[in-house]
Design a protein around this motif. Structure first.
Motif, mmCIF file in Angstrom:
data_model
loop_
_atom_site.group_PDB
_atom_site.id
_atom_site.type_symbol
_atom_site.label_atom_id
_atom_site.label_comp_id
_atom_site.label_asym_id
_atom_site.label_seq_id
_atom_site.Cartn_x
_atom_site.Cartn_y
_atom_site.Cartn_z
ATOM 1 N N VAL A 164 78.791 20.327 105.973
ATOM 2 C CA VAL A 164 78.734 18.947 106.466
ATOM 3 C C VAL A 164 80.063 18.583 107.106
ATOM 4 O O VAL A 164 81.084 19.244 106.899
ATOM 5 C CB VAL A 164 78.414 17.952 105.324
ATOM 6 N N ILE A 165 80.026 17.518 107.882
ATOM 7 C CA ILE A 165 81.229 16.914 108.472
ATOM 8 C C ILE A 165 81.523 15.630 107.694
ATOM 9 O O ILE A 165 80.656 14.774 107.546
ATOM 10 C CB ILE A 165 81.033 16.595 109.960
ATOM 11 N N ARG A 166 82.733 15.526 107.221
ATOM 12 C CA ARG A 166 83.149 14.314 106.495
ATOM 13 C C ARG A 166 83.647 13.284 107.506
ATOM 14 O O ARG A 166 84.535 13.577 108.307
ATOM 15 C CB ARG A 166 84.251 14.641 105.493
ATOM 16 N N PHE A 167 83.111 12.085 107.436
ATOM 17 C CA PHE A 167 83.528 10.991 108.321
ATOM 18 C C PHE A 167 83.993 9.850 107.420
ATOM 19 O O PHE A 167 83.186 9.159 106.801
ATOM 20 C CB PHE A 167 82.368 10.545 109.209
ATOM 21 N N THR A 168 85.309 9.687 107.334
ATOM 22 C CA THR A 168 85.881 8.670 106.455
ATOM 23 C C THR A 168 86.542 7.587 107.289
ATOM 24 O O THR A 168 87.278 7.888 108.238
ATOM 25 C CB THR A 168 86.926 9.288 105.513
ATOM 26 N N VAL A 169 86.293 6.345 106.952
ATOM 27 C CA VAL A 169 87.002 5.236 107.597
ATOM 28 C C VAL A 169 88.385 5.177 106.964
ATOM 29 O O VAL A 169 88.530 4.835 105.794
ATOM 30 C CB VAL A 169 86.250 3.913 107.405
ATOM 31 N N THR A 170 89.399 5.531 107.727
ATOM 32 C CA THR A 170 90.733 5.715 107.151
ATOM 33 C C THR A 170 91.744 4.662 107.563
ATOM 34 O O THR A 170 92.811 4.587 106.961
ATOM 35 C CB THR A 170 91.296 7.089 107.572
ATOM 36 N N SER A 171 91.478 3.877 108.576
ATOM 37 C CA SER A 171 92.485 2.952 109.105
ATOM 38 C C SER A 171 92.053 1.510 108.929
ATOM 39 O O SER A 171 90.884 1.167 109.119
ATOM 40 C CB SER A 171 92.737 3.225 110.591
ATOM 41 N N GLN A 172 93.010 0.675 108.569
ATOM 42 C CA GLN A 172 92.706 -0.761 108.490
ATOM 43 C C GLN A 172 92.563 -1.374 109.869
ATOM 44 O O GLN A 172 92.130 -2.526 109.992
ATOM 45 C CB GLN A 172 93.793 -1.500 107.700
ATOM 46 N N ARG A 173 92.869 -0.620 110.913
ATOM 47 C CA ARG A 173 92.733 -1.118 112.285
ATOM 48 C C ARG A 173 91.388 -0.742 112.909
ATOM 49 O O ARG A 173 91.131 -1.081 114.054
ATOM 50 C CB ARG A 173 93.873 -0.564 113.145
ATOM 51 N N THR A 174 90.545 -0.058 112.172
ATOM 52 C CA THR A 174 89.242 0.332 112.696
ATOM 53 C C THR A 174 88.358 -0.894 112.883
ATOM 54 O O THR A 174 88.294 -1.760 112.004
ATOM 55 C CB THR A 174 88.560 1.327 111.744
ATOM 56 N N THR A 175 87.674 -0.949 114.009
ATOM 57 C CA THR A 175 86.780 -2.068 114.322
ATOM 58 C C THR A 175 85.366 -1.552 114.548
ATOM 59 O O THR A 175 85.116 -0.342 114.588
ATOM 60 C CB THR A 175 87.259 -2.811 115.576
ATOM 61 N N ASN A 176 84.445 -2.482 114.712
ATOM 62 C CA ASN A 176 83.062 -2.108 115.037
ATOM 63 C C ASN A 176 83.006 -1.273 116.312
ATOM 64 O O ASN A 176 82.264 -0.288 116.398
ATOM 65 C CB ASN A 176 82.204 -3.365 115.204
ATOM 66 N N GLN A 177 83.780 -1.671 117.319
ATOM 67 C CA GLN A 177 83.752 -0.957 118.584
ATOM 68 C C GLN A 177 84.294 0.449 118.427
ATOM 69 O O GLN A 177 83.814 1.389 119.079
ATOM 70 C CB GLN A 177 84.565 -1.727 119.632
ATOM 71 N N ASP A 178 85.289 0.634 117.565
ATOM 72 C CA ASP A 178 85.807 1.975 117.313
ATOM 73 C C ASP A 178 84.719 2.873 116.725
ATOM 74 O O ASP A 178 84.590 4.046 117.100
ATOM 75 C CB ASP A 178 87.004 1.915 116.366
ATOM 76 N N ILE A 179 83.934 2.327 115.798
ATOM 77 C CA ILE A 179 82.850 3.107 115.208
ATOM 78 C C ILE A 179 81.820 3.473 116.270
ATOM 79 O O ILE A 179 81.334 4.617 116.326
ATOM 80 C CB ILE A 179 82.196 2.323 114.061
ATOM 81 N N LEU A 180 81.482 2.527 117.136
ATOM 82 C CA LEU A 180 80.511 2.804 118.200
ATOM 83 C C LEU A 180 81.045 3.860 119.175
ATOM 84 O O LEU A 180 80.302 4.748 119.619
ATOM 85 C CB LEU A 180 80.175 1.513 118.946
#
Length: 792
Positions: A444-460
């Motif tokens: 599997v590929i691990r996808f972790t939200v690691t930054s407090q600067r991550t936004t909805n647009q970054d995820i998209l």
């Protein structure tokens, strides 16, 4: 560098750090360099002469930054978070400046006591039992800041080993400790972190891996089965590591079950919550802590998810005497007069010296507060849920294990090699960075939200990158973007079938962004409102807001399409129409040729022989009670019928030869020739080709006139009755209709108050000729050009 230069350059460095962190998403998260790149750029020996700070820092930008993995980037999804924050950076700066060594209380009283206080704060924030806190002098438990979770694991294992050897030596005094060491065995899940295995190697003890269940969790039954088997072989279980938030899938071992087994067999229970421990500051996630009261030690990393700079690992023990037995050394140069009265943290760790790490932890706890830290954790979990939903919506991907907290483990359906190729290509492109995991043979590929600067647009954006690369791989392998996955086709249901299945189904024509391209949608999701109420309300609102109307050829074409497309409009289409009508009350309805003629100074109305000479009239009018200060929008016909042809006898009738009278009592507008001219009966309008809607009632007063005879048009809703009468022998033209519509008609062509014959209390007044002429001019434009066909 002296203090003067330091003041200047340090301030520049602070600006550089702030700019870097605020614009970190602009950097390629994973560098495109190869091993040895820096050796080729830097000298092989240190410089003999001092170099200027500007030259040094220029090399940082030119040579160091190109090889940096940007851990603070919102596109960094590898490993677990390694966050920082401004208060933590400032704590690190101050700690570096003070550079105190906090190994004993005497070496740094403030450093020692602040660490105890900060660890008690943090323990309460997590909801740990009081036995792990050190709020009383006689409390055997307490917290200590270690460098990493790996060190905390090793410290707990060595302390448990010491305790086990002491117990075995008391039972077997004739046996050497080295011989007893060979009988010790410890346990962990097969999903535990590699640092647990490393601790076993350093501690020279056997390690037994317990098979996890289908959810990657270690359970008590499996653990006890392994312990009983090892006891039968003469082995001594002494230490168990339970993981809360495994590395591969953030799975949680059953702490309560494991604790009961450890208590039964007198084994030390250590809890490794390196990543997930930060989430326990939120009460909704503390159910995973059920059974922590049975643990002997607990550790997690604030440096991962609580925005405290690395290194900072918080570790609590229920009884610190086990640590003292393992790490206690007492040379004379480390003794002080307050030994035993305060904590000396050199006895709680492997190294002697220790940095003032409590300062940055204290800064973060105070600057963010409980609410701020909880908000940060919950936002990361929410973004991970968003990414999980995106993956589940694509049938080419699979999530083999449920998401927990801020990490999603996903893969391409099919062979493991597809997912492996996907990960390698993603990392090679450098726009996002991730790492793999494997459990039970599933890659599997691990996808972790690691930054407090991550936004909805970054995820998209990250998901778009993943889909693009996945499509390329599947196309290369199978010749299709969907690979070997059969994508079910959604059934196409016609509008007719829908109406047959649901009699209450409604539809509406909505214009797309491009003009004249209607789309049929489910009317139950569209706002269908009464035309006049919505349009007038919107117009009044726009007038109150004083919104500047937009005018462009595209807007005009769009509005003409809206007015011609049918009986029902969407609310946004009304908004567009209002904007256009605010530009000019009467939208141009001419053909392309007519617009060219108008640009040359002529118009179809000009060709109707309307002169600029004064018109005399004895008409008396009355003040209208409507509020003329409000914006009035003329109603629009559902189908515009245009013509450039006029009857000769009609065009010969000049308005300076006619009188316009308005009778509000009888609801009539009368055009009477004053000379020898007549309204010839050759003039006629064609019948409307389709029924008009409620918004077209005013125009019906003109459009229903046929062959000079009275023709009354009834709408389908029977809400209006209007007509045009020819009175006498073609001597005058009378326009009749309900009073409200006659008023509305007059209001569209009147710029101010007017009077009618109903005003009996005031003497008869004659309206200035130009005003009557302007109104008649506008009425003729509406009547003879815009509203109907006039054939010879």
């Amino acid at each position: 560098m002296d203090h003067k230069e330091f003041r200047v350059k340090a301030k520049e460095l602070v600006d550089y750090i702030a700019d870097y962190l605020e614009n970190v998403r602009d950097h390629r998260v994973y560098p495109g360099v190869q091993p040895g790149y820096l050796h080729a750029r830097l000298p092989t020996e240190a410089p003999q002469a001092p170099e200027s700070w500007d030259d040094i820092f220029r090399d940082v930008e030119d040579h160091i930054m190109p090889g940096i993995v940007h851990w603070q980037s919102p596109h960094m999804h590898a490993y677990f978070p390694a966050l920082t924050s401004y208060p933590s950076i400032m704590g690190e700066m101050l700690s570096s400046a003070l550079n105190v060594l906090c190994f004993t209380w005497a070496s740094s009283p403030a450093g020692t006591e602040l660490e105890t206080i900060a660890m008690n704060w943090l323990g309460k924030l997590l909801g740990l039992p009081d036995c792990f806190l050190n709020e009383k002098n006689d409390s055997p438990g307490g917290g200590v800041i270690q460098t990493t979770a790996s060190e905390a694991t090793l410290v707990s294992l060595l302390a448990a080993r010491t305790r086990a050897l002491m117990e075995l030596s008391s039972l077997n005094p004739e046996v050497q400790s080295s011989e007893l060491l060979g009988h010790l065995i410890c346990y962990c899940s097969d999903q535990a972190h590699s640092s647990v295995e490393k601790a076993g190697l350093i501690g020279l003890v056997r390690m037994r891996y317990i098979e996890s269940d289908e959810h990657q969790c270690m359970r008590g039954a499996k653990l006890e089965e392994a312990i009983l088997n090892d006891k039968d072989k003469g082995l001594v279980p002494f230490w168990v590591c339970a993981t809360l938030g495994t590395t591969g899938s953030v799975a949680f071992d059953n702490l309560r079950e494991i604790g009961e087994v450890c208590e039964k067999h007198s084994a030390w229970l250590h809890v490794d919550a390196a990543y997930a421990g930060s989430a326990f500051i939120c009460p909704e996630y503390r159910h995973w802590l059920n059974g922590v009261d049975m643990a002997d030690s607990f550790a997690f990393n604030p440096s991962k998810w609580l925005m405290v700079n690395f290194d900072c690992t918080a570790m609590w023990v229920k009884d610190s005497t086990a640590l003292h037995r393992t790490f206690n050394v007492n040379p004379i140069y480390l003794r002080h007069e307050n030994s035993g009265k305060a904590i000396d943290y050199m006895h709680w760790q492997i190294p002697l010296s220790r940095r003032f790490r409590a300062l940055k932890l204290w800064f973060v706890l105070r600057n963010y507060g409980v609410v701020g830290l909880q908000k940060h954790i919950r936002e990361s979990v929410r973004l991970a849920q968003k990414f999980e939903a995106l993956v589940l919506a694509d049938q080419r991907f699979d999530i083999p294990q449920p998401r927990n907290l801020g990490m999603v483990a996903f893969r391409l359906k099919g062979d493991n090699t597809l997912t492996e190729r996907l990960l390698k290509r993603l990392n090679a492109r450098g726009y996002i960075h991730a790492v793999p995991a494997c459990f039970k043979g599933v890659y599997v590929i691990r996808f972790t939200v690691t930054s407090q600067r991550t936004t909805n647009q970054d995820i998209l954006n990250d998901w778009s990158e993943i889909k693009t690369v996945a499509s390329e791989i599947l196309m290369d392998t199978f010749g299709s973007e969907n690979g070997n996955i059969v994508m079910p086709k959604k059934p196409r249901i016609s509008l007719k079938e829908t109406r047959e299945l649901n009699a209450t189904f409604g539809t509406s024509l909505l214009l797309a962004n491009s003009p004249m391209s209607p789309k049929i949608v489910n009317g139950t999701h569209v706002a269908i409102c009464d035309y006049e109420q919505v349009l007038s309300s919107c117009a009044q609102t726009f007038a109150q807001l004083k919104m500047e109307p937009k005018d462009s050829p595209e807007m005009r074409r769009r509005i003409r399409g809206i007015r011609m497309c049918g009986k029902k409009f969407s609310l946004d289409s009304y908004m567009d129409m209002v904007q256009g009508l605010m530009v000019e009350q009467s939208l141009p309805q001419c053909s392309e040729e007519e617009r060219e003629e108008a640009s040359n100074g002529s118009s179809p109305c000009d060709r109707s022989s309307i002169t600029s000479s004064p018109v005399t009239s004895s008409t008396t009018i009355k003040q209208d009670i409507s509020d003329l200060s409000q914006l009035h929008i003329p109603s629009t016909p559902s189908r515009q019928i245009r013509s450039k042809s006029f009857d000769v006898s009609l065009s010969d009738l000049k308005l300076d030869d006619a009188t316009i009278s308005i009778d509000m009592r009888s609801n009539e507008i009368t055009i009477t020739p004053t000379g020898s001219k007549k309204i010839d009966d050759h003039v006629h309008f064609n019948a409307l080709e389709e029924k008009l809607n409620i918004g077209d009632k005013i125009s019906q007063a003109f459009d229903s006139f046929q062959s000079g005879n009275l023709d009354v048009f009834r709408s389908e809703t029977n809400q209006a009755r209007q007509g045009v009468d020819e009175v006498g022998d073609n001597s005058k033209l009378t326009i009749k209709g309900p009073g409200s519509y006659i008023k509305k008609l007059i209001q569209q062509f009147s710029e101010g108050p007017f009077e009618t014959e109903d005003d009996r209390n005031e003497p008869e007044k004659t309206v200035p000729t130009p005003s009557i002429k302007d109104r008649a001019d506008a009425i003729c434009k509406k009547c003879f050009h815009y509203k109907g066909r006039i054939n010879k």
